[in-house]
Design an enzyme around this catalytic site. Structure first.
Site, PDB file in Angstrom:
ATOM      1  N   GLY A 152       0.834  -1.189   0.000  1.00  0.00           N
ATOM      2  CA  GLY A 152       0.000   0.000   0.000  1.00  0.00           C
ATOM      3  C   GLY A 152       0.871   1.242   0.000  1.00  0.00           C
ATOM      4  N   GLU A 264      -0.791  -2.609  23.911  1.00  0.00           N
ATOM      5  CA  GLU A 264      -0.017  -1.375  24.033  1.00  0.00           C
ATOM      6  C   GLU A 264      -0.645  -0.475  25.092  1.00  0.00           C
ATOM      7  OE1 GLU A 264       0.347   0.445  20.182  1.00  0.00           O
ATOM      8  OE2 GLU A 264       1.268  -1.314  19.275  1.00  0.00           O
ATOM      9  N   HIS A 283       5.752   2.163  19.227  1.00  0.00           N
ATOM     10  CA  HIS A 283       4.755   2.557  18.220  1.00  0.00           C
ATOM     11  C   HIS A 283       4.986   4.012  17.768  1.00  0.00           C
ATOM     12  CE1 HIS A 283       0.404   1.586  16.754  1.00  0.00           C
ATOM     13  NE2 HIS A 283       1.068   2.305  15.866  1.00  0.00           N
ATOM     14  N   ALA A 285       6.599   4.706  14.674  1.00  0.00           N
ATOM     15  CA  ALA A 285       6.909   4.765  13.243  1.00  0.00           C
ATOM     16  C   ALA A 285       6.115   5.847  12.521  1.00  0.00           C
ATOM     17  CB  ALA A 285       6.663   3.411  12.588  1.00  0.00           C
TER      18      ALA A 285
END
Length: 319
Positions: A152, A264, A283, A285
């Site tokens: 994607g 998380e 987390h 990114a």
């Protein structure tokens, strides 16, 4: 006065910066915690809400007056879209807004694993100098085979970044790209099984769906080359974490990097935490300071469109 709530607790400075982009008649609030009761309470009287990682449940969708929930980012698996439809709540996202940030993080993690950068850094901090030890397992990325699971926005951005390394790039996904796209990106389509068997590095960049949940497990990890690397910047639920930990401790995989997890924030008993050949990041990114302004403006623009009776861009509409 239009009330907009950010469901993820954020700092006062970040909240103030966000509020600076709102129309004058909008009021910005923030949930005091991630606790379900505090989340529901924060939505009382709110027309719109924004979530990054906080789950938006059926109970939250049922709060009277809620018109839309906007994802701060792209993946919306933390939002109960069925409940949204049932209660007439719109769900939006900023498609592609963080693709380059996530792709750059994936590349950075690949390089860090391949060159033992984190292990070397930690060793020096502890007063050690394991040059020979780490050199024995450090590898070049150039010329290697990289498998991208999910081509994607993020997968395509990663393929472009890999172009400078002369890698043989394989990809798999629900649909095959057209020939022009494959040629421009220098990628070749194959099955997941073939990709896992042939790749020196596998990067997970797909969505979390019923089809991909638990897709990387003991069986599929066993298909990977001995000494291969796995990077997950997609969603934690795609990987069975205990199985990945086993593949690392057995030495079947040389390393793995995870930016996303089943739960998380990560609990202390997560099997990936503390493994010498694992890199774990919180987390981050998709987070990039230089994309804050355009992303916030885009979210507000989408919500303002709904408020004014206009339809947001089709690509940003989930429900």
């Amino acid at each position: 006065m239009i009330r907009l709530v950010i469901l993820d607790p954020v700092s006062e400075d970040r909240l103030k910066r966000f509020a600076g982009y709102l129309p004058n008649d909008w009021f910005l609030a923030n949930a005091v915690s991630r606790a379900p009761a505090d989340q529901v309470a924060a939505l009382e009287g709110a027309g719109f809400a924004i979530t990054a990682d906080v789950p938006v449940t059926a109970d939250m969708m049922a709060v009277p007056g809620l018109r839309a929930v906007h994802k701060w980012g792209v993946g919306y698996d933390n939002i109960d879209c069925d409940a949204a439809e049932a209660h007439g709540v719109r769900v939006l996202r900023t498609t592609g807004s963080n693709a380059v940030s996530v792709a750059e993080t994936a590349l950075g993690l690949i390089l860090a694993l391949n060159r033992n950068l984190v292990r070397g850094h930690s060793a020096v901090l502890e007063g050690h100098w394991p040059k020979s030890e780490l050199g024995a397992t450090s590898m070049r990325l150039s010329g290697k085979t990289v498998g991208i699971v999910g081509l994607g926005h993020v997968g395509k951005a990663l393929a472009r970044l890999l172009g400078g390394f002369g890698c043989d790039i394989l990809y798999c996904g629900r649909t095959r790209q057209d020939v022009e796209t494959e040629t421009a990106l220098g990628v070749r389509f194959t099955s997941l099984e073939d990709l896992l068997a042939r790749s020196d590095v596998v990067s997970l960049n797909c969505s979390l769906t019923d089809a991909t949940r638990g897709m990387i497990n003991a069986r599929t990890l066993a298909l990977m080359k001995t000494g291969a690397l796995l990077v997950n910047v997609a969603r934690g639920g795609i990987v069975v974490e205990a199985d990945l930990a086993d593949a690392l401790t057995s030495g079947h995989l040389r390393g793995a990097a995870s930016d996303v997890y089943m739960e998380e924030p990560v609990p202390a008993d997560n099997p990936l935490i503390g493994l010498e050949t694992a890199i774990n990041t919180p987390h981050i990114a998709a987070v990039s300071a230089d994309t804050f302004e355009p992303t916030v403006k885009r979210m507000i623009g989408n919500l303002l469109a709904l408020h004014e009776g206009r339809e947001p861009p089709e690509g940003d509409v989930v429900v």
